[in-house]
Design an enzyme around this catalytic site. Structure first.
Site, mmCIF file in Angstrom:
data_model
loop_
_atom_site.group_PDB
_atom_site.id
_atom_site.type_symbol
_atom_site.label_atom_id
_atom_site.label_comp_id
_atom_site.label_asym_id
_atom_site.label_seq_id
_atom_site.Cartn_x
_atom_site.Cartn_y
_atom_site.Cartn_z
ATOM 1 N N TYR A 55 0.857 -1.184 0.000
ATOM 2 C CA TYR A 55 0.000 0.000 0.000
ATOM 3 C C TYR A 55 0.895 1.237 0.000
ATOM 4 O O TYR A 55 1.790 1.360 0.848
ATOM 5 C CB TYR A 55 -0.933 -0.030 1.209
ATOM 6 C CG TYR A 55 -1.766 1.223 1.311
ATOM 7 C CD1 TYR A 55 -2.502 1.674 0.220
ATOM 8 C CD2 TYR A 55 -1.797 1.967 2.480
ATOM 9 C CE1 TYR A 55 -3.244 2.842 0.304
ATOM 10 C CE2 TYR A 55 -2.556 3.127 2.569
ATOM 11 C CZ TYR A 55 -3.262 3.553 1.470
ATOM 12 O OH TYR A 55 -3.995 4.703 1.538
ATOM 13 N N ASP A 111 0.363 -7.031 7.183
ATOM 14 C CA ASP A 111 -0.869 -6.341 6.812
ATOM 15 C C ASP A 111 -1.773 -7.377 6.158
ATOM 16 O O ASP A 111 -1.525 -7.827 5.032
ATOM 17 C CB ASP A 111 -0.548 -5.187 5.850
ATOM 18 C CG ASP A 111 -1.783 -4.355 5.509
ATOM 19 O OD1 ASP A 111 -2.907 -4.903 5.559
ATOM 20 O OD2 ASP A 111 -1.630 -3.165 5.178
HETATM 21 C C1 LIG Z 1 -3.377 -3.027 2.143
HETATM 22 C C2 LIG Z 1 -3.767 -1.745 2.800
HETATM 23 N N1 LIG Z 1 -3.329 -1.491 4.049
HETATM 24 C C3 LIG Z 1 -3.644 -0.343 4.699
HETATM 25 C C4 LIG Z 1 -4.420 0.632 4.096
HETATM 26 C C5 LIG Z 1 -4.714 1.907 4.841
HETATM 27 O O1 LIG Z 1 -5.938 1.822 5.456
HETATM 28 P P1 LIG Z 1 -6.864 3.118 5.780
HETATM 29 O O2 LIG Z 1 -7.219 3.723 4.456
HETATM 30 O O3 LIG Z 1 -8.017 2.514 6.516
HETATM 31 O O4 LIG Z 1 -6.060 4.053 6.596
HETATM 32 C C6 LIG Z 1 -4.922 0.397 2.805
HETATM 33 C C7 LIG Z 1 -5.782 1.418 2.159
HETATM 34 O O5 LIG Z 1 -6.047 1.361 0.984
HETATM 35 C C8 LIG Z 1 -4.578 -0.807 2.148
HETATM 36 O O6 LIG Z 1 -4.999 -1.083 0.900
#
Ligand SMILES: Cc1ncc(COP(=O)(O)O)c(C=O)c1O
Length: 384
Positions: free
Chosen positions: A110, A184
């Site tokens: 991300y 993640d």
């Molecule tokens: C794999 C992944 N992790 C973390 C996030 C971040 O999350 P948030 O948008 O809820 O802050 C995203 C957001 O697109 C994501 O795709």
């Protein structure tokens, strides 16, 4: 893995846990769902015993059922910790890297996670090493490095390239070098992968995505087994105030009740669409771990209990063709984010901050729960 024990004495299936965990105690007249409590403070009586509700930045009863249910889904020994967003949860997990430490991250992940790592490099003198997370030997060498890393960050499948990591092997290599591992698990969800069972130290989620599932809340979570580590993250959350509002948490738990149905449906549809797209004359490349030709297929089949609902698509004709497909779609929503009941699509490199090794014309498709034939008809008319 500590799966709750069901009425017949056997472990409950995750689809059952999603429905049953975090309910109020079953007493006559009790509500079936937990209430939303809107109170910033609590009536006090002298010195509060540890664990008592005092002030809602430190804890509120509305978080508890969600945190219990997510911990049960991940098979965690301690309750999850809900955060204001996925990024707030990621920032908490990244706090494990000390000033001047070494952080190993996937080269594709991300993009804001990677931006956060770069920020740590700039402001905390952290050495950030980017690796191909699917290359187990390269990751193992990077965590050992000239000096051991402080943290290995795993995303699997990666956003948006859908590389699949051999997470159990990476955990083993990292732990052998005394390195902590954070995963993640947003793309996989705990229904498809349970990194704590593979020994990962920390799991983070963008709850915004599949867990909540309806594109109506922004929320995150950290899940750990270790009670001391949980206490550290609880202290972090209270100190930083990166807390979630009660309504968001209640909505997320409500969404999580149908997680198994949504994930099963969208995964099946994604695999079906990926197979059809692979045979389409206007398609140059399709990425989905369900495809036998996909580089992540064998590993995903071995390690995960599904292939996820994200597809990577490169139409014939490069960026103009990719943008034209997005414009022409009527059912698929052109939007960032993913994991909602509605199918959405996005060309990731429209963000200047996306990794330069992500192809310019790559479309990321998040498959929702609409009927497969409607989604396919829309894709066909847009590709045509
Ligand atoms: C794999 C992944 N992790 C973390 C996030 C971040 O999350 P948030 O948008 O809820 O802050 C995203 C957001 O697109 C994501 O795709």
């Amino acid at each position: 893995m500590r799966t709750p024990i069901g009425p017949r004495g056997h472990d409950l299936d995750p689809s059952t846990i999603a429905v049953t965990s975090g309910r109020p105690r079953r007493t006559p007249g009790a509500p079936v769902n937990p209430p939303v409590v809107l109170s910033s403070t609590y009536v006090s009586a002298g010195v509060p015993p540890v664990g008592d509700l005092v002030y809602a930045r430190a804890g509120t009863e509305t978080w508890v059922p969600f945190e219990r249910a997510l911990a049960d889904l991940e098979g965690a020994a301690t309750p999850a910790l809900v955060f204001a967003s996925g990024m707030a949860a990621i920032a908490a997990a990244m706090s494990l890297v000390p000033h001047g430490g070494r952080l190993v991250v996937p080269r594709h992940a991300y993009q804001v996670t990677l931006a956060f790592a770069d920020d740590l490099a700039a402001r905390a003198d952290v050495e950030v090493v980017r690796v191909d997370i699917a290359d187990t030997a390269a990751v193992a060498a990077a965590v050992r490095g000239p000096r051991p890393a402080s943290l290995l960050w795993v995303e699997s499948p990666t956003n948006p390239m859908l590389e699949v990591a051999d997470t159990p092997a990476l955990v083993q290599a990292a732990h052998a070098a005394g390195v902590l591992v954070a995963v993640d698990n947003t793309f996989a969800t705990p229904l498809v992968a349970r990194p704590l069972a593979w020994g990962a130290d920390v799991v983070v989620h963008s709850v915004t995505k599949y867990l909540a599932g309806h594109s109506d809340v922004v929320l995150g979570a950290v899940v750990v087994d270790d009670a001391d580590l949980r206490a550290r993250f609880l202290a972090y959350r209270t100190l930083h105030g990166s807390i979630a509002g009660p309504w968001e948490v209640w909505l997320a738990l409500r969404g999580m009740r149908t997680l198994a149905l949504r994930v099963a449906r969208s995964q099946d549809t994604a695999a079906d669409l990926a197979r059809r797209l692979a045979a389409h004359p206007r398609v140059a490349e399709v990425r989905h771990p369900s495809l036998p030709s996909d580089p992540g297929h064998e590993r995903a089949a071995r390690l995960m209990s599904g292939f996820g609902s994200i597809i990577g698509l490169r139409p014939v004709g490069g960026v103009p063709a990719a943008d034209a497909v997005v414009d022409a779609l009527r059912l698929w929503v052109p939007a960032t984010s993913l994991g909602g009941v509605e199918s959405s699509i996005e060309r990731r490199r429209r963000f200047a901050t996306e990794a330069p090794t992500v192809p310019e014309d790559l479309l990321r498709l998040s498959v929702g729960i609409e009927h497969v034939e409607d989604l396919w008809a829309d894709l066909c008319q847009a590709l045509g």
